[in-house]
Write a protein that holds these residues in place. Structure first.
Motif, PDB file in Angstrom:
ATOM      1  N   TYR A  11       0.866  -1.326   0.066  1.00 49.15           N
ATOM      2  CA  TYR A  11       0.081  -0.133  -0.055  1.00 49.15           C
ATOM      3  C   TYR A  11       0.828   1.403  -0.019  1.00 49.15           C
TER       4      TYR A  11
ATOM      5  N   VAL B 261       0.826   4.705  -3.338  1.00 54.56           N
ATOM      6  CA  VAL B 261       0.429   6.136  -3.179  1.00 54.56           C
ATOM      7  C   VAL B 261       1.122   7.097  -3.303  1.00 54.56           C
TER       8      VAL B 261
ATOM      9  N   ASN C 106      -7.812  10.252  -4.479  1.00 53.20           N
ATOM     10  CA  ASN C 106      -8.497   9.679  -3.297  1.00 53.20           C
ATOM     11  C   ASN C 106      -7.378   9.559  -2.163  1.00 53.20           C
TER      12      ASN C 106
ATOM     13  N   ASP D  39     -15.335  -3.659   3.061  1.00 56.20           N
ATOM     14  CA  ASP D  39     -14.056  -2.968   2.799  1.00 56.20           C
ATOM     15  C   ASP D  39     -13.309  -3.264   1.173  1.00 56.20           C
ATOM     16  N   GLY D  40     -12.360  -2.659   0.899  1.00 58.73           N
ATOM     17  CA  GLY D  40     -11.707  -3.352  -0.388  1.00 58.73           C
ATOM     18  C   GLY D  40     -11.305  -4.682  -0.315  1.00 58.73           C
TER      19      GLY D  40
ATOM     20  N   GLU E  50      -6.067   7.757   0.458  1.00 60.63           N
ATOM     21  CA  GLU E  50      -6.068   6.333   0.662  1.00 60.63           C
ATOM     22  C   GLU E  50      -5.780   6.127   2.133  1.00 60.63           C
ATOM     23  N   MET E  51      -5.112   6.912   2.774  1.00 63.06           N
ATOM     24  CA  MET E  51      -4.597   6.672   4.044  1.00 63.06           C
ATOM     25  C   MET E  51      -4.279   8.016   4.635  1.00 63.06           C
TER      26      MET E  51
ATOM     27  N   HIS F 178     -18.264   6.545   1.564  1.00 58.22           N
ATOM     28  CA  HIS F 178     -17.559   7.033   0.473  1.00 58.22           C
ATOM     29  C   HIS F 178     -17.819   8.554   0.511  1.00 58.22           C
TER      30      HIS F 178
ATOM     31  N   VAL G 198     -12.509  10.395  -0.226  1.00 61.95           N
ATOM     32  CA  VAL G 198     -11.937   9.485   0.852  1.00 61.95           C
ATOM     33  C   VAL G 198     -13.013   8.553   1.079  1.00 61.95           C
ATOM     34  N   ASP G 199     -12.494   7.293   1.357  1.00 65.51           N
ATOM     35  CA  ASP G 199     -13.388   6.231   1.919  1.00 65.51           C
ATOM     36  C   ASP G 199     -12.991   6.180   3.367  1.00 65.51           C
TER      37      ASP G 199
END
Length: 143
Positions: A45, A49, A71, A130-131, A73-74, A140, A103-104
């Motif tokens: 991950y 990014v 997005n 989740d993903g 991501e973290m 979302h 962002v999720d």
């Protein structure tokens, strides 16, 4: 504090911040979930990014943000860095410099949901998994 590019030599410290943050804020995760995600963060991950870290004057990582395709991501903060404006600074940096607009967020992390709402994000959808297909619902959100 300065915002700097996260590089591979930072990864071990970043993962330590991630784990401490998750343990402080993600009480819905079991120990096996944390151990499942930890190597993925380190080995997959972070490299996927655009990564920036907030570091103090000693070079210690206070928090980090990763963005891909607009997005967030973290975004994780060391527990002792929470409530000091560091998350806001990192998110504003990502919005202004990396074009972050989405962002999720784990639905089961109400403080994160509230943070993003405070920063102007609105819920535009929800996924029950989740993903990774795990039963951690995601909200979302978009600016």
């Amino acid at each position: 504090m300065e915002i700097v590019v996260g590089v591979e030599s930072d990864y071990q410290e970043i993962v330590a911040v991630w784990e401490a943050s998750v343990r402080a804020t993600h009480d819905f995760l079991a120990e096996e979930d944390i151990q499942f995600f930890k190597p993925l963060i380190l080995n997959e991950y972070l490299a996927a990014v655009t990564l920036y870290c907030a570091k103090n004057e000693d070079g210690t990582i206070l928090g980090f943000i990763g963005v891909a395709e607009h997005n967030v991501e973290m975004l994780f903060l060391a527990p002792e860095s929470r409530g000091k404006g560091i998350g806001r600074v990192l998110l504003q940096f990502a919005i202004n410099n990396l074009g972050a607009t989405k962002v999720d967020v784990n639905e089961q992390n109400p403080s994160a949901v509230g943070f993003y709402e405070h920063m102007g994000f609105k819920v535009v959808g929800r996924s029950p998994l989740d993903g990774m297909g795990k039963p951690f619902p995601l909200l979302h959100m978009e600016l």
